[in-house]
Motif scaffolding. Structure first.
Motif, short mmCIF file in Angstrom:
data_model
loop_
_atom_site.label_atom_id
_atom_site.label_comp_id
_atom_site.label_asym_id
_atom_site.label_seq_id
_atom_site.Cartn_x
_atom_site.Cartn_y
_atom_site.Cartn_z
N THR A 148 0.75 -1.58 0.12
CA THR A 148 0.10 0.02 0.12
C THR A 148 0.74 0.72 -0.21
OG1 THR A 148 -2.10 -0.96 1.56
CG2 THR A 148 -2.07 0.62 0.89
N TRP A 149 1.51 0.80 0.89
CA TRP A 149 2.49 2.39 0.90
C TRP A 149 3.45 3.51 -0.62
CZ3 TRP A 149 8.36 2.49 0.53
CH2 TRP A 149 8.65 1.33 1.47
N THR A 180 1.10 4.07 -2.99
CA THR A 180 0.99 5.83 -2.59
C THR A 180 1.55 6.34 -2.91
OG1 THR A 180 -0.71 5.20 -0.88
CG2 THR A 180 0.25 6.75 -0.63
N MET A 199 1.44 7.03 -6.87
CA MET A 199 0.74 7.77 -7.22
C MET A 199 1.17 9.79 -7.38
SD MET A 199 -2.47 8.85 -8.29
CE MET A 199 -2.95 10.61 -8.77
N THR A 251 -6.76 12.57 -1.97
CA THR A 251 -6.37 10.78 -2.41
C THR A 251 -5.42 10.48 -1.59
OG1 THR A 251 -6.54 13.11 -3.94
CG2 THR A 251 -4.52 11.50 -4.12
N LEU A 252 -4.60 11.04 -0.23
CA LEU A 252 -3.93 9.98 0.48
C LEU A 252 -5.39 8.90 1.20
CD1 LEU A 252 -1.89 8.56 2.22
CD2 LEU A 252 -2.09 10.71 3.68
N THR A 265 -6.86 6.38 -0.95
CA THR A 265 -5.41 5.52 -1.34
C THR A 265 -5.60 3.58 -0.23
OG1 THR A 265 -3.96 6.20 -0.16
CG2 THR A 265 -3.97 6.70 -2.94
N GLN A 266 -5.84 4.20 1.18
CA GLN A 266 -6.43 4.29 2.20
C GLN A 266 -7.16 2.59 1.49
OE1 GLN A 266 -3.62 3.62 4.73
NE2 GLN A 266 -2.20 5.42 2.73
N GLU A 278 -11.14 4.19 7.53
CA GLU A 278 -10.90 4.48 6.55
C GLU A 278 -11.69 4.95 5.84
OE1 GLU A 278 -10.25 0.40 5.02
OE2 GLU A 278 -9.92 1.92 7.21
N HIS A 308 -12.53 8.84 4.24
CA HIS A 308 -12.88 9.40 2.98
C HIS A 308 -13.98 10.04 2.76
CE1 HIS A 308 -11.89 9.80 -0.76
NE2 HIS A 308 -12.28 8.82 -1.70
#
Length: 346
Positions: free
Chosen positions: A172-173, A176, A179, A226-227, A230-231, A256, A260
């Motif tokens: 995941t990181w 991110t 992106m 946006t962050l 991504t989560q 999350e 969002h």
């Protein structure tokens, strides 16, 4: 001659910017279809420049072979992280056994990912061409040359980090970071387009000192959203890998998703304030209209995913809208910094 070279560069920078946005859309399709690991290696695909179309073209030990390569590359990357001071992240990577799980060969996913890479190669050539064109402008527009160089370096780094995304099995990181590197390249290209474009503008009779601070808040809100997105996307990936039907994905997302969804109201509110200030001072009506329209479209696409079981075709559109909103914000910031009646940015 100078004017022709600048105009030609301006058109090329716009074409490249549009191409990058297209790549972001294609990347969203790759993620939505679960094709990110369609090619388990990089830059080749299953060890070849042209990927296989059938599992019969692969050795029976292809999973073990690529796992061995992945272990070696992960150790090397973990060592780099440790040297940079990210010891805990390095240990986390080495201890994460899910990173070593190889997916079964799927020709559809393989070719979707391969086409994504081909689009990336085309953009790479466009960036190289931009840099080559900037050499002619080095003396008359040095800022264009240095920005083109920064863009080229950014794309090379993005390509290298793309290999890290693959090696770490779409951690995941890393996705991110990948992106946000793409957004940085978008910023560079917008700056190149702006600096190579003759801007004609007339100062409004009234200005408001709050416009720029609010715009900065708007930009920060979109980046933060946006962050968060991504989560949420990572959560969807985890659920999609389970046996749960698509209709139950949303209800099984955690905090999350709530964050969002709730934060979208903050994004909308700060943009409404911005649009109000711009309209009141009669500044950038076209851009402000486009901005609020895209914000509303982004919210509508999010609502559609929530209430219609996350349609696959909406997900990449939702991502693209966020990146286009960010691009318009940067362009709007540049226009607000234009202070003369008619100027050529140097």
């Amino acid at each position: 001659m100078k004017s022709t070279a600048i105009k030609s560069f301006n058109k090329l920078s716009l074409v490249t910017l549009v191409a990058v946005y297209f790549l972001i859309l294609v990347g969203g399709i790759v993620r939505t279809t679960g094709s990110g690991m369609g090619c388990p290696d990089w830059p080749k695909c299953f060890g070849n420049w042209i990927p296989p179309t059938s599992i019969s073209q692969l050795p029976s030990t292809y999973k073990e072979d690529f796992t061995a390569v992945r272990i070696k590359k992960n150790k090397k990357f973990a060592s780099l992280l440790s040297k940079l001071g990210f010891e805990s992240k390095a240990n986390q990577l080495l201890d994460d056994k899910s990173v070593l799980i190889e997916e079964d060969f799927n020709p559809n996913k393989t070719w979707i990912e391969y086409l994504n890479r081909l689009v990336g190669v085309v953009i790479g050539f466009l960036i190289v061409l931009l840099f080559w064109r900037s050499l002619k402008l080095r003396k008359i527009r040095p800022s264009i040359f240095y920005l083109s160089l920064a863009t080229l370096i950014g794309v090379v780094f993005q390509g290298w980090f793309g290999s890290i995304v693959v090696v770490t099995n779409l951690t995941t990181w890393t996705i991110t970071i990948h992106m946000f590197l793409a957004l940085l390249i978008v910023v560079f290209l917008i700056l190149l387009y702006w600096k190579s474009h003759e801007m004609n503008t007339t100062e409004p009779s009234e200005t408001n000192p709050w416009i720029k601070p609010i715009l900065f808040i708007c930009i920060a809100s979109v980046l933060l959203q946006t962050l968060f997105g991504t989560q949420v996307r990572a959560g969807i990936d985890r659920i999609a890998a389970s046996i749960l039907p698509r209709t139950e994905w949303i209800q099984n997302l955690g905090a999350e998703f709530i964050l969002h969804r709730t934060f979208s109201w903050i994004v909308l509110i700060v943009h409404v304030v911005l649009i109000y200030l711009l309209r009141k001072t009669k500044r950038e009506n076209a851009l402000s209209t486009a901005l609020i329209a895209l914000i509303l479209c982004g919210i509508i696409s999010g609502v559609t995913m929530t209430y219609f079981s996350i349609p696959a075709y909406i997900q990449p559109v939702h991502l693209l809208l966020a990146t286009v909103i960010f691009g318009i914000q940067i362009f709007l910031l540049l226009k607000l910094n234009t202070t003369s009646d008619k100027m050529l940015i140097n």
